[in-house]
Each structure stands twice: as C-alpha cells, then as structure tokens.
Motif scaffolding. Structure first.
Motif, PDB file in Angstrom:
ATOM      1  N   GLY A 318     -14.999  43.618 -23.064  1.00 44.45           N
ATOM      2  CA  GLY A 318     -13.989  44.517 -22.600  1.00 44.45           C
ATOM      3  C   GLY A 318     -14.748  45.605 -21.345  1.00 44.45           C
ATOM      4  N   ARG A 319     -16.356  44.927 -21.560  1.00 49.44           N
ATOM      5  CA  ARG A 319     -17.066  46.144 -20.782  1.00 49.44           C
ATOM      6  C   ARG A 319     -16.953  45.526 -19.509  1.00 49.44           C
ATOM      7  NH1 ARG A 319     -22.905  44.632 -24.333  1.00 49.44           N
ATOM      8  NH2 ARG A 319     -21.716  45.556 -26.634  1.00 49.44           N
ATOM      9  N   VAL A 320     -16.791  44.264 -18.772  1.00 51.78           N
ATOM     10  CA  VAL A 320     -16.367  43.959 -17.461  1.00 51.78           C
ATOM     11  C   VAL A 320     -14.804  43.578 -17.229  1.00 51.78           C
ATOM     12  CG1 VAL A 320     -16.949  42.328 -16.800  1.00 51.78           C
ATOM     13  CG2 VAL A 320     -18.384  42.595 -18.097  1.00 51.78           C
ATOM     14  N   LEU A 321     -14.049  43.366 -17.986  1.00 50.65           N
ATOM     15  CA  LEU A 321     -12.367  42.972 -17.896  1.00 50.65           C
ATOM     16  C   LEU A 321     -11.461  43.625 -19.068  1.00 50.65           C
ATOM     17  CD1 LEU A 321     -12.555  38.976 -16.773  1.00 50.65           C
ATOM     18  CD2 LEU A 321     -12.198  41.570 -15.599  1.00 50.65           C
ATOM     19  N   PRO A 322     -11.767  45.173 -18.888  1.00 50.35           N
ATOM     20  CA  PRO A 322     -11.263  45.610 -20.128  1.00 50.35           C
ATOM     21  C   PRO A 322      -9.769  45.258 -20.723  1.00 50.35           C
ATOM     22  CG  PRO A 322     -11.683  47.202 -18.391  1.00 50.35           C
ATOM     23  CD  PRO A 322     -11.957  46.420 -18.346  1.00 50.35           C
ATOM     24  N   ALA A 323      -9.059  45.276 -19.338  1.00 50.40           N
ATOM     25  CA  ALA A 323      -7.511  44.311 -19.785  1.00 50.40           C
ATOM     26  C   ALA A 323      -7.257  43.420 -20.067  1.00 50.40           C
ATOM     27  CB  ALA A 323      -6.812  44.450 -18.566  1.00 50.40           C
ATOM     28  N   ILE A 324      -8.236  42.576 -19.944  1.00 46.77           N
ATOM     29  CA  ILE A 324      -8.288  41.404 -20.658  1.00 46.77           C
ATOM     30  C   ILE A 324      -8.830  41.013 -21.972  1.00 46.77           C
ATOM     31  CG2 ILE A 324      -9.340  39.023 -20.452  1.00 46.77           C
ATOM     32  CD1 ILE A 324      -7.570  39.353 -18.140  1.00 46.77           C
ATOM     33  N   ALA A 325      -9.404  42.029 -22.415  1.00 44.32           N
ATOM     34  CA  ALA A 325     -10.432  41.927 -23.742  1.00 44.32           C
ATOM     35  C   ALA A 325      -8.546  42.864 -24.672  1.00 44.32           C
ATOM     36  CB  ALA A 325     -10.916  43.324 -24.036  1.00 44.32           C
ATOM     37  N   GLN A 326      -7.903  43.108 -24.464  1.00 42.55           N
ATOM     38  CA  GLN A 326      -7.318  43.757 -25.026  1.00 42.55           C
ATOM     39  C   GLN A 326      -5.476  42.725 -25.260  1.00 42.55           C
ATOM     40  OE1 GLN A 326      -7.162  46.430 -27.156  1.00 42.55           O
ATOM     41  NE2 GLN A 326      -9.248  46.471 -25.517  1.00 42.55           N
ATOM     42  N   LEU A 327      -5.884  41.385 -24.859  1.00 35.32           N
ATOM     43  CA  LEU A 327      -4.566  40.602 -24.995  1.00 35.32           C
ATOM     44  C   LEU A 327      -4.713  39.776 -26.226  1.00 35.32           C
ATOM     45  CD1 LEU A 327      -5.248  38.929 -20.821  1.00 35.32           C
ATOM     46  CD2 LEU A 327      -2.922  40.630 -21.747  1.00 35.32           C
ATOM     47  N   PRO A 328      -3.640  40.032 -26.967  1.00 37.83           N
ATOM     48  CA  PRO A 328      -3.297  38.545 -27.606  1.00 37.83           C
ATOM     49  C   PRO A 328      -4.329  37.759 -27.377  1.00 37.83           C
ATOM     50  CG  PRO A 328      -1.071  40.029 -27.553  1.00 37.83           C
ATOM     51  CD  PRO A 328      -2.040  39.793 -26.139  1.00 37.83           C
ATOM     52  N   GLY A 329      -4.701  36.889 -28.170  1.00 34.55           N
ATOM     53  CA  GLY A 329      -4.735  35.584 -28.501  1.00 34.55           C
ATOM     54  C   GLY A 329      -5.720  34.740 -29.552  1.00 34.55           C
ATOM     55  N   THR A 330      -5.644  33.843 -29.504  1.00 37.09           N
ATOM     56  CA  THR A 330      -5.699  33.149 -30.759  1.00 37.09           C
ATOM     57  C   THR A 330      -7.459  32.477 -30.655  1.00 37.09           C
ATOM     58  OG1 THR A 330      -5.651  30.890 -29.908  1.00 37.09           O
ATOM     59  CG2 THR A 330      -3.404  32.291 -31.110  1.00 37.09           C
ATOM     60  N   TYR A 331      -8.234  32.344 -32.314  1.00 35.84           N
ATOM     61  CA  TYR A 331      -9.751  32.268 -31.868  1.00 35.84           C
ATOM     62  C   TYR A 331      -9.985  30.588 -31.868  1.00 35.84           C
ATOM     63  CZ  TYR A 331     -13.859  31.352 -34.431  1.00 35.84           C
ATOM     64  OH  TYR A 331     -15.382  30.712 -34.668  1.00 35.84           O
ATOM     65  N   GLN A 332     -10.330  30.346 -31.015  1.00 34.07           N
ATOM     66  CA  GLN A 332     -10.877  28.324 -31.230  1.00 34.07           C
ATOM     67  C   GLN A 332     -12.170  28.647 -31.138  1.00 34.07           C
ATOM     68  OE1 GLN A 332      -8.038  27.003 -32.266  1.00 34.07           O
ATOM     69  NE2 GLN A 332      -6.008  28.456 -30.838  1.00 34.07           N
ATOM     70  N   ARG A 333     -12.136  27.121 -31.585  1.00 41.00           N
ATOM     71  CA  ARG A 333     -13.935  26.683 -31.751  1.00 41.00           C
ATOM     72  C   ARG A 333     -13.591  25.197 -31.778  1.00 41.00           C
ATOM     73  NH1 ARG A 333     -16.423  27.326 -38.012  1.00 41.00           N
ATOM     74  NH2 ARG A 333     -17.857  26.017 -36.775  1.00 41.00           N
ATOM     75  N   CYS A 334     -15.328  24.853 -31.167  1.00 38.14           N
ATOM     76  CA  CYS A 334     -14.769  23.061 -30.674  1.00 38.14           C
ATOM     77  C   CYS A 334     -16.465  23.564 -30.598  1.00 38.14           C
ATOM     78  CB  CYS A 334     -14.992  22.563 -29.502  1.00 38.14           C
ATOM     79  SG  CYS A 334     -15.744  23.393 -27.880  1.00 38.14           S
ATOM     80  N   LEU A 335     -17.225  21.806 -30.307  1.00 40.70           N
ATOM     81  CA  LEU A 335     -19.107  21.525 -30.619  1.00 40.70           C
ATOM     82  C   LEU A 335     -19.375  21.033 -28.853  1.00 40.70           C
ATOM     83  CD1 LEU A 335     -19.328  19.065 -33.995  1.00 40.70           C
ATOM     84  CD2 LEU A 335     -19.934  21.469 -33.246  1.00 40.70           C
ATOM     85  N   ILE A 336     -20.380  21.638 -28.344  1.00 45.95           N
ATOM     86  CA  ILE A 336     -20.467  21.414 -27.073  1.00 45.95           C
ATOM     87  C   ILE A 336     -21.667  20.788 -27.041  1.00 45.95           C
ATOM     88  CG2 ILE A 336     -21.238  21.872 -24.953  1.00 45.95           C
ATOM     89  CD1 ILE A 336     -19.342  24.035 -25.138  1.00 45.95           C
ATOM     90  N   ALA A 337     -21.721  19.216 -26.531  1.00 43.31           N
ATOM     91  CA  ALA A 337     -23.216  18.639 -26.705  1.00 43.31           C
ATOM     92  C   ALA A 337     -24.090  18.657 -26.189  1.00 43.31           C
ATOM     93  CB  ALA A 337     -22.836  17.301 -27.092  1.00 43.31           C
ATOM     94  N   PHE A 338     -25.799  18.503 -25.512  1.00 38.88           N
ATOM     95  CA  PHE A 338     -26.528  19.093 -25.045  1.00 38.88           C
ATOM     96  C   PHE A 338     -27.573  18.521 -25.170  1.00 38.88           C
ATOM     97  CE2 PHE A 338     -27.341  22.313 -28.167  1.00 38.88           C
ATOM     98  CZ  PHE A 338     -28.989  22.870 -27.999  1.00 38.88           C
TER      99      PHE A 338
END
Length: 392
Positions: A318-338
C-alpha cells in the motif's frame, strides 16, 4: 516394470523443460507429478524473466541464451506461453538515495535506467509518488508459467514422452553392471515400480527433504513464499513492479551462513528473519499477483499465520501501489528452492549412479530453458560442470 531412459520427478517449469529437451534428444521419457494442481512455485510464480540481470560471465551467457529461447518458444512448442517483454519498475523507497541504488546495479548485463519519482509515475500511474524517491526501469521478459510448463509437456508427448500423476515415495536402489549403489527407478505412492536408466529430481523446494529421506543429502534450501492473487480485474497495471532494494538474496545468504547451516537438518528453526519484498504483476487475463513474503522456516510444512501475513503484505504494498493493496485476493504460499551460491544444482548426485538433480534456481525462468537443453545434450559442458552438486 515399465522401462524408460529417463524418469523426471516433478512437472513444474524445471521438470517440464527438462523432460521436453530429453525427449527431443530421442530418449524415452516419463514425467511424474504429485497432483493435477500442485501448489508449487510454478503455480504461483510472478512469471518474470530477468534476462538483464547477469553479473558474471556464466550468468550473462545463460541469461542471453534463455531470452533467445523464450522469444521463439511458443512457436517451437506450438502453444502460447504468453511471452512478452514489459517494463520492469524497481521502486526506490522514499527514504533511500536513488543515485546510490542505481550505482549498485551498474554491474548487471543491462543496467536499469534511473527515473525520477515523476517519471516513474508517468510510466506506472498506479504508483504513489509520495512512497518512492525514484525507480529503475529495464525491459523484462514475462510468461504464464503454468501454460509454459503445460506447453513443454504437450510438446514432449508429441515426441513420444509420457506424463502421469503419481507421487513418488522413494527411489529404487539396485545393482547394474556390477554397481550396487545405483538408482534403477522409482516407486510411486500406490507401490507401482517404474524402471529407468536415469532419474532426474526436479521437485523444487521439497527436493532437499526427499533426498535427505533417501539418504542422498544435497546442499539445497528453500523459502516459504507468500503472495496474494486477485481474480481478473479491470484495474490496469502497466508494469511489473518490484523493490530495487530487494532483500531476498540477502535472506538466502544469511540463512546459509556456516554458523546456522546445521539448523536446516531439523524442523522448527528459522535461520534468518523473514523479509517482505513488495511487488505486483498483472497477467494477460487481468489477474494480479501481489507479493512476496519469504521465510526460511526449516519445516516445509510449517504453520504460518496467513491472516497476519496478508495484513503485513497489504500494508507494505500500500505504500507503493495503494489501489492494488485494496483489491480482494486470496492468500497463497509455496516453497522456492535455492542454493548457497545463487546458482542451481544441475547434474549427478555424487557417489550414486543413475540419479540427477535439476533444482535450486534463483533466477529460474531466465536460465532453466538453456540449462535443460545443455543437460539433455549429455555432452561434456564446462558450464554444467560449474553447477554440479559436487561443488559443495
């Protein structure tokens, strides 16, 4: 038992690309995945191809090869990967010095151009000018990763390769040509035995756990990456936005320091504090992915407070893209290898015949295609020698 030249375990972007390239070389190939819709890094990827970001002769060469492959990949695979080249905006926090940040990018293959706050907002009108002191911009490749992986698999099938949904629970150890320390295939969760001359492990973030259980430890790690994804929206994001002061690579370095490396052997640890690199990208169908939080939790099944994580993520974007921060969305997670040195693990696992690893990519979409092609050629390759798991 069914016999193949290669069984590839994992049908994400790494396994799909490798399976296709192996089939193109005339091998009989079977690509296995654990689910029709795995919650993997391929599923939740930003889709960015940072071909401009090479900083060594090795990474510059691979990035250059990678973007050339991507530019013609839809034609080669006869399917749309949704490849495009878009403007990447690397935002600089309001409290930071744009000139100093720009100087830190001077050693990249294509150094990004420094923009003022006003210029950045002209390029991306959704930016909050009060939240940034400027930005860097450079052309950046972009694909839809799921469609690309599917295109690779479909092209492989046209070459005679096969795919199947069959979780692999273990590798078969056997005796071949006098060797008693050789992998001769896999056993799936329903106890089906599948024989192969070679097995390639392309399991991303769970590679370490799987191979450790098989008593084949490799020096690979993983982060828990968390994002939000919206449904298709009318709001238009013109660019791919990420922070210039990205903390992910510092996190990876901190989490693999010698003094904390032993923590990775058991669950329940966090070798380095989590970071949040706030960014967003919009796909051609209008979906927006917002992220990402990265955590070095040593348990791949660690419990995370999704609601708290979403609040933190929305607050920072929201500090950078305030309009994007307010959009409804679903939380997702995954593993990223390194890996420990930001280069992938590509090649045979030391001391055991017939099993290979193709994982741990920190800049996957730029370098997976050329490395899959080089690996499948099965020739002496000085680049692959530098990426061998034996280097650690």
């Amino acid at each position: 038992m069914n016999a193949y030249d290669w069984i590839v375990v994992g049908a994400g972007i790494t396994g799909a690309a490798l399976g296709y390239e192996l089939a193109k070389q005339g091998n009989s190939v079977l690509v296995l995945d654990q689910s029709e819709t795995p919650q993997s890094a391929t599923r939740w990827s930003y889709g960015g191809i940072a071909y401009w970001s090479g900083t060594t002769d090795l990474t510059r060469q691979l990035c250059a090869e990678g973007i050339e492959i991507h530019r013609s990949l839809s034609l080669e695979l006869d399917a749309d990967t949704e490849f495009r080249e878009i403007d990447l905006l690397l935002t600089i926090a309001a409290e930071n010095d744009p000139t100093a940040i720009a100087a830190s990018y001077s050693h990249f293959a294509i150094p990004p151009k420094l923009l003022s706050s006003q210029e950045a907002c002209e390029l991306e009108p959704l930016l909050d000018p009060m939240g940034i002191s400027g930005a860097l911009t450079v052309k950046h490749g972009h694909i839809e990763t799921e469609k690309t992986a599917q295109a690779y698999c479909q092209a492989m099938q046209r070459l005679g390769g096969k795919t199947a949904i069959a979780p692999v629970k273990e590798l078969i150890r056997g005796s071949t040509n006098g060797s008693t320390n050789r992998i001769t295939g896999v056993i799936t969760s329903d106890n089906t035995k599948l024989e192969a001359a070679n097995v390639a492990i392309c399991m991303g973030g769970i590679t370490r756990e799987f191979l450790k259980w098989m008593e084949m430890p490799v020096t690979q790690y993983f982060t828990h990456a968390e994002i939000l994804e919206t449904s298709p929206v009318d709001l238009r994001l013109n660019t791919l936005v990420m922070p210039a002061e990205a903390e992910r690579f510092k996190l990876e370095a901190d989490a693999t320091r010698p003094e904390v490396d032993a923590l990775w052997e058991t669950p329940g640890h966090e070798p380095a504090p989590f970071i949040l690199d706030a960014g967003a990208v919009q796909f051609l169908d209008g979906r927006i992915r917002i992220g990402q939080t990265s955590r070095t939790l040593t348990d791949p099944n660690a419990v995370i407070d999704a609601q708290q994580s979403e609040r933190e993520l929305r607050s920072k974007i929201g500090r950078v893209l305030p309009a994007i921060a307010q959009l409804p969305g679903t939380y997702q997670r995954c593993l990223i290898a390194f890996s420990r040195d930001r280069l992938p693990l590509v090649g045979a696992i030391p001391g055991i015949e017939g099993v290979h690893v193709f994982s741990g990519f920190s800049n996957p979409l730029a370098i997976v295609p050329p490395l899959a092609r080089r690996f499948a050629a099965q020739t002496s390759d000085p680049i692959l020698e530098k990426l061998s798991p034996a280097r650690f």
